[in-house]
Design a protein around this motif. Sequence first.
Motif, PDB file in Angstrom:
ATOM      1  N   TRP A   1       0.833  -1.201   0.000  1.00 13.54           N
ATOM      2  CA  TRP A   1       0.000   0.000   0.000  1.00 13.54           C
ATOM      3  C   TRP A   1       0.873   1.257   0.000  1.00 13.54           C
ATOM      4  N   SER A   2       2.019   1.172   0.649  1.00  7.18           N
ATOM      5  CA  SER A   2       2.916   2.333   0.703  1.00  7.18           C
ATOM      6  C   SER A   2       3.377   2.725  -0.700  1.00  7.18           C
TER       7      SER A   2
ATOM      8  N   GLU B   1      -4.254  16.698  -0.301  1.00  6.00           N
ATOM      9  CA  GLU B   1      -4.082  16.125   1.036  1.00  6.00           C
ATOM     10  C   GLU B   1      -4.439  14.640   0.990  1.00  6.00           C
ATOM     11  N   ILE B   2      -3.676  13.822   1.704  1.00  5.52           N
ATOM     12  CA  ILE B   2      -3.928  12.374   1.721  1.00  5.52           C
ATOM     13  C   ILE B   2      -4.125  11.912   3.159  1.00  5.52           C
ATOM     14  N   VAL B   3      -5.248  11.267   3.401  1.00  6.59           N
ATOM     15  CA  VAL B   3      -5.587  10.724   4.716  1.00  6.59           C
ATOM     16  C   VAL B   3      -5.798   9.220   4.565  1.00  6.59           C
ATOM     17  N   VAL B   4      -5.148   8.436   5.409  1.00  8.47           N
ATOM     18  CA  VAL B   4      -5.188   6.969   5.297  1.00  8.47           C
ATOM     19  C   VAL B   4      -5.516   6.368   6.664  1.00  8.47           C
ATOM     20  N   TRP B   5      -6.225   5.250   6.653  1.00  4.49           N
ATOM     21  CA  TRP B   5      -6.424   4.480   7.884  1.00  4.49           C
ATOM     22  C   TRP B   5      -6.520   2.997   7.529  1.00  4.49           C
TER      23      TRP B   5
ATOM     24  N   ALA C   1       5.650   1.968   7.237  1.00 11.25           N
ATOM     25  CA  ALA C   1       6.279   2.732   6.151  1.00 11.25           C
ATOM     26  C   ALA C   1       5.392   3.900   5.717  1.00 11.25           C
ATOM     27  N   ILE C   2       4.074   3.676   5.667  1.00 10.77           N
ATOM     28  CA  ILE C   2       3.135   4.747   5.308  1.00 10.77           C
ATOM     29  C   ILE C   2       3.205   5.881   6.322  1.00 10.77           C
ATOM     30  N   GLU C   3       3.338   5.502   7.581  1.00 11.11           N
ATOM     31  CA  GLU C   3       3.407   6.496   8.660  1.00 11.11           C
ATOM     32  C   GLU C   3       4.599   7.437   8.471  1.00 11.11           C
TER      33      GLU C   3
END
Length: 297
Positions: free
Chosen positions: A163-164, A178-182, A285-287
């Motif tokens: 996903w990263s 802006e990108i928001v992920v959960w 990694a996304i964090e």
Amino acid sequence: MRETAEMEIVLHAGAHCTDEDRLMKCLLKNKHLFLPQGIAVPGPSRYRRLLRDAVQALAKGPPAVNARDILLDQIVEQDGAQRVLLSSENFFCVPKLAVSEGMFYPRAEVRIAEFEQLFAGDQLTLCLGIRNPASFLPALFAQSPQEEFLSFLDGTDPTQLRWSELIRRLRAAHPDVEIVVWCNEDTPLIWGSVIREVAGLEHGTKITGGFDLLSEIMSREGMQRFRAYLHSHPVMTERQKRRVIAAFLDKFAIEEEIEEELDLPGWDEAYVDFLTEQYEEDVFAIERIPDVHLIAP
């Protein structure tokens, strides 16, 4: 047609098999609370086909000068809206095309570029729920017309999917979005935070339906005790609430609702564990990707 000033356009684009329109349903529950704050939640029937047709029209040439105002005029009912919340899990593609070329959503950057064309001059936010490939791929395959899992994968090795990689592609191609992920697995713990983030609300703002997902995986007795605990402890931070939710889930979770049975050839327990470990590393990694907001417990 009314001319519309610059707006905040929020697009929740899936991923597939993570939401089942729960986000949109919860946002619509809060429509009356959002209205005085200039937050518009159009019903999906007002814009999903419209957005698809508008994107397809871009193949014939750039949008007309007033195309954006016409589009918003058809999507948004209320006057004075400053933030518009949209949701469409098929915005990037249909399920059968979600995995190919060794990656998740290979056309994602193109679709967001088209979205930017449609809403030129507006502040755009992309929201994305992600899911452990160990359960995401079988669920996605079940929604596709392919009969063979290997055909569905189109030569992609599940152990190489990240996903990263998708988030980095989007971040690089669209630096102003802006990108928001959960993580889908975390949503019962963070659902209220997800709703507030999508709506652009302050932390702690009262909303309706913040525990809807929790009620799907916790017994009725557990939910009654949980709500009683909240009532007796009215002042808690979001982090404290999440710890309380985790404690109640530990005791009152409905096991069949949180366990997933996977039945794919060659996917034994060791392979699933390996994919899961990779996913956890991928989330870390996304964090660390700059200018990406990961909502975590």
